[in-house]
Design an enzyme around this catalytic site. Structure first.
Site, PDB file in Angstrom:
ATOM      1  N   HIS A 104       9.113  10.234   1.154  1.00  0.00           N
ATOM      2  CA  HIS A 104      10.815   9.482   0.968  1.00  0.00           C
ATOM      3  C   HIS A 104      11.370   8.566  -0.254  1.00  0.00           C
ATOM      4  O   HIS A 104       9.956   8.282  -0.812  1.00  0.00           O
ATOM      5  CB  HIS A 104      10.741   8.729   2.749  1.00  0.00           C
ATOM      6  CG  HIS A 104      10.517  10.209   3.689  1.00  0.00           C
ATOM      7  ND1 HIS A 104      10.408   9.570   5.146  1.00  0.00           N
ATOM      8  CD2 HIS A 104      11.084  10.760   3.894  1.00  0.00           C
ATOM      9  CE1 HIS A 104      10.388  10.358   6.199  1.00  0.00           C
ATOM     10  NE2 HIS A 104       9.894  11.720   4.718  1.00  0.00           N
ATOM     11  N   GLU A 156      11.503   5.457   0.020  1.00  0.00           N
ATOM     12  CA  GLU A 156       9.916   4.294   0.633  1.00  0.00           C
ATOM     13  C   GLU A 156       8.738   4.859  -0.238  1.00  0.00           C
ATOM     14  O   GLU A 156       8.053   3.777  -0.935  1.00  0.00           O
ATOM     15  CB  GLU A 156      10.166   4.064   1.413  1.00  0.00           C
ATOM     16  CG  GLU A 156      11.546   3.261   2.511  1.00  0.00           C
ATOM     17  CD  GLU A 156      11.828   4.384   3.123  1.00  0.00           C
ATOM     18  OE1 GLU A 156      11.782   5.664   2.813  1.00  0.00           O
ATOM     19  OE2 GLU A 156      12.137   4.407   4.151  1.00  0.00           O
ATOM     20  N   CYS A 195      11.206   5.617   9.135  1.00  0.00           N
ATOM     21  CA  CYS A 195      11.271   6.478   9.201  1.00  0.00           C
ATOM     22  C   CYS A 195       9.935   5.375   9.731  1.00  0.00           C
ATOM     23  O   CYS A 195       9.230   4.703   9.540  1.00  0.00           O
ATOM     24  CB  CYS A 195      11.058   8.178   9.557  1.00  0.00           C
ATOM     25  SG  CYS A 195       9.559   8.143   8.007  1.00  0.00           S
ATOM     26  N   CYS A 247       6.936   5.681   7.462  1.00  0.00           N
ATOM     27  CA  CYS A 247       7.650   4.249   6.294  1.00  0.00           C
ATOM     28  C   CYS A 247       6.960   3.583   6.881  1.00  0.00           C
ATOM     29  O   CYS A 247       6.777   1.938   6.363  1.00  0.00           O
ATOM     30  CB  CYS A 247       8.547   4.596   5.500  1.00  0.00           C
ATOM     31  SG  CYS A 247       8.857   6.171   4.761  1.00  0.00           S
TER      32      CYS A 247
HETATM   33 ZN   LIG Z   1       9.626   7.356   5.927  1.00  0.00          ZN
END
Ligand SMILES: [Zn+2]
Ligand SMILES: [Zn+2]
Lengths: 163, 346
Positions: free
Chosen positions: A50, A52, A86, A89
């Protein structure tokens, strides 16, 4: 603040053009962008890549090369990201003790606040603020889920970006 | 996250725990492989808890011959709605309604309620009483048996749940595979971190991961903790990236030592390989089993959800664990993927 989120939206649009879930992210210290990235799950075949996580990796590499203690460095980091982090993260950002997260639109499917409030599990939490340019962030997501239809025009995204 | 502090044994007071903790690592690994116990599933709390109870009104019937008539009238006039797991009748007792059904402001009794609303049955009862019954349906045979003393219950056992929650959820051969793959995680940690005893394991936070494709009984990848160098590189996150490498992806340039891989193959008689590139090429970790020495943290647990792993096995709980200790991500209904989680190897 808005400028940082605009940059995140540009990155998200780049992700969309690459058929990735359109999420863009910048990490800042003292108002300066120190890392920026976008979702790269398809490119890497790794579902944890992701935006991040990619930014965290960049900063860790920067700290390693410059002999900086990342634990101290992350304490001053403010994260801007087009979609609420999410659960994965959010946990990673909590582990690193970053200072603040500013997101665009909420993440109804995996959100580390919306679906499961990860902050309950950590003693120290970052400040979480949302709904900055949320409509733009949401538009990109909608475009993506519509774009799973292979006939969806791809060029439209790039035009929208300049608005 | 704290750096690993390897403490010396604090004292040598002899008790059974310290004796177990001083078990040499090789004995521990042998005992994992040869244990007769099978790994146990970790389901949502609702499968283990005692059922919540509510108070209900019971009418004791005068004439047994009235029961079938009463049964029909009550199902019509006083349906049980959310309490369909409760039988309406037990011997000469009939379940009327939850106590909370009556308006507490008017202080009306159940007798008055029946006289006013269902006069045709008002003379059928010898007396009324309150009873306590389960509010929610039993999910397991154990919950069913425990609650029969309260009231008769409708119960349709879910055979899959009964088997998976039993002492023997797996076939013997399958259970042995699980134990061997779990033993690998200990062998990896032993090799990398100079672990000599169970105590050393408990005093550290090192973990390792083994990813297996059960359809070909083959190790897809191995990973060892690197969190003290790189705070994202927990074994599960590394394992997910390693799996990506088997699918022409991956990001991190870190892998398990080749000599160790060969040693493990010899010692544990395992094979390496994937179905990647074949017609059945797996997508992410779909269908894969992931063995971890320790319960994964919340980050890793969610990473494994994203990766769509099929089953997760771990040995030791961790304080910030996402599959048992802090939360059970496998129980969040809204997540688009769910896996089964097992523990109980030690
Ligand atoms: Zn994430
Ligand atoms: Zn972890």
């Amino acid at each position: 603040m808005v400028d940082h989120m605009r940059r995140c939206l540009e990155l998200a649009a780049e992700a969309l053009a690459l058929k990735e879930v359109p999420v863009g992210c910048v990490f800042t210290v003292n108002g300066q962008i120190i890392a920026e990235s976008k979702n790269s799950v398809n490119a890497t075949h790794n579902p944890t890549r992701h935006a991040e996580i990619n930014c965290i990796d960049q900063i860790l590499e920067y700290c390693r090369l410059n002999n900086i203690d990342y634990k101290l460095y992350f304490k001053n980091v403010i994260v801007y990201v087009t979609v609420e982090p999410c659960i994965m993260c959010a946990a990673a950002l909590n582990n690193l003790n970053i200072r603040e997260v500013v997101y665009g639109c909420p993440n109804d499917r995996f959100g580390g606040n919306t679906v499961l409030d990860v902050s309950n599990f950590y003693e120290q939490n970052y400040i979480l603020n949302g709904n900055l340019l949320a409509d733009e962030a949401m538009m990109l997501l909608k475009e993506f889920y519509k774009g799973i239809n292979p006939n969806a025009p791809e060029s439209k995204v790039k035009k929208d970006k300049k608005v | 996250m704290e750096p690993p502090v390897k403490r010396n044994r604090i004292d040598d007071s002899i008790n059974s725990i310290t004796i177990k903790n001083q078990t040499g690592i090789d004995n521990l690994i042998d005992s994992i492989i040869n244990s007769k116990n099978q790994p146990q599933i970790i389901l949502g709390d609702e499968y283990y808890q005692t059922l919540p109870l509510i108070k209900v009104f019971i009418g004791h019937v005068k004439q047994p011959k009235d029961i079938s008539k009463l049964f029909e009238i009550l199902n019509d006039k006083l349906p049980l709605k959310h309490l369909l797991h409760l039988k309406r009748v037990r011997k000469k007792d009939i379940l009327l309604s939850p106590v909370s059904f009556l308006n507490s402001d008017t202080q009306e009794s159940i007798q008055e309620y029946i006289e006013r609303n269902i006069p045709e049955i008002k003379d059928c009862f010898e007396y009324f009483r309150e009873a306590t019954v389960p509010l929610t349906p039993p999910l397991t045979r154990k919950q069913y048996m425990e609650n029969l003393r309260h009231w008769s219950l409708n119960f349709h056992p879910n055979h899959y749940i009964e088997t998976i929650m039993s002492d023997q959820p797996f076939k013997q051969s399958e259970a042995r595979n699980h134990r061997i793959y779990m033993a690998l995680t200990f062998e990896i940690v032993k090799w990398y971190f100079n672990i000599k005893s169970y105590e050393d394991i408990l005093q550290s936070d090192f973990s390792a991961a083994v990813v297996v494709d059960p359809t070909i009984n083959s190790v897809v990848t191995l990973a060892v903790d690197n969190r003290h160098e790189h705070p994202l590189q927990h074994p599960a996150m590394l394992a997910i990236d390693n799996v990506a490498k088997t699918q022409e992806g991956g990001v991190w340039k870190i892998d398990i030592d080749d000599t160790l891989k060969e040693d493990l193959k010899e010692k544990f008689k395992i094979q390496y390989g994937t179905r990647s590139g074949t017609a059945e090429s797996p997508y992410l970790c779909t269908g894969y089993y992931v063995y971890l020495l320790r319960e994964p943290c919340i980050m890793c647990s969610m990473g494994l959800v994203h990766a769509r792993a099929k089953k997760i096995f771990f040995s030791l709980d961790t304080p910030l664990g996402g599959l048992k200790s802090k939360t059970k991500l496998q129980c969040i209904e809204s997540l688009n993927h769910r896996f089964e989680v097992f523990t109980g190897f030690l």
